[in-house]
Design an enzyme around this catalytic site. Sequence first.
Site, short mmCIF file in Angstrom:
data_model
loop_
_atom_site.label_atom_id
_atom_site.label_comp_id
_atom_site.label_asym_id
_atom_site.label_seq_id
_atom_site.Cartn_x
_atom_site.Cartn_y
_atom_site.Cartn_z
CG HIS A 13 -1.74 -1.16 1.47
ND1 HIS A 13 -2.83 -1.49 0.69
CD2 HIS A 13 -1.67 -2.12 2.43
CE1 HIS A 13 -3.38 -2.60 1.15
NE2 HIS A 13 -2.72 -3.00 2.20
CG ASP A 14 1.61 2.81 3.75
OD1 ASP A 14 1.85 2.43 4.91
OD2 ASP A 14 0.47 3.14 3.38
#
Length: 313
Positions: free
Chosen positions: A243-244
């Site tokens: 995700h990040d």
Amino acid sequence: MTFKKIIIDTDPGQDDAVAILLALASPENMAILGITTVAGNVPIDLTTRNARIVCELAKKSETAIYQGCDRPLAHTLVTAEHVHGKTGLDGPVLPEPTMPVQDQHAVDFIIETLRREPAGTVTLCPLGPLTNIATALQKAPDIAERIQEIVLMGGAYFEVGNITPAAEFNIYVDPEAAEIVFACGAPITVMPLDVTHKALVTQPRNDAFRALNTPVGIAVAEMTDFFERFDREKYGSDGAPLHDPCVIAYLIDPDMFSGRQINVEIETKSELTRGMTVADWWRVTDRKANALFIGDLDADRFFALLAERLGRL
Ligand code: RIB
Ligand code: CA
């Protein structure tokens, strides 16, 4: 791509860790003015500990880390040990950190930095709940127009929720904060689950991290091995979604991503759909477009960048 001055606001978490490592490995693309920690995946003492561990893993213990808010604006803290493990950084065995944490509170650091740096030259990169960013905007509304861009990981539309049927974790934990951020008027680019669930650490990609045969490469392989069990179980996905790191990769090579400039509102009233990002993807309302909502990426290009950059540390 233009050189960026950034503040990473983070709740490490294995995927936050990979995002921080990617940023630390990319000095030709960005300068990290500071890392600010927030309660999210795990409580604030652990997210701060983990940020220190990651900077020391990268041999960048001179990085300035500022501890931030320990709970959301209006709700009790919800954490995600079921995904990230008890420490938030389960997987590799890494030494306890020794590098310092700055005395200044993260919120005051964000305000002071935005007021000091020339207007429009600092990009905020929130990777967790938006509590620090919203608190800074509440305390100093003048900073909103000084922000170059907010590139955040959070929300979901077609992918719907990962912590409730309706909401993605970062937004769910602090929906009031998200509402403040999405209404602040700064340019916003959103990396929702719609794109991050296409950034999966398949076995060959995990092997490529391990094949770097460095402490960073092996630690990232072990982090993503641990982190993938939740998504494999829940979605049957073929690996952990990174995700990040999508936020940092966007700063380096935005053309590997695609999305739409649309209106995004945050549900804060209903318990059932708390934290839902109501994204007007089909533009069926006349609500003002306030965010670039990313829906796709070139995953092979993303992982090639990641392996190349992590190999530098
Ligand atoms: O929903 C995924 C997001 O929540 C990621 O930022 C992960 O680190 C957690 O903070
Ligand atoms: Ca995070």
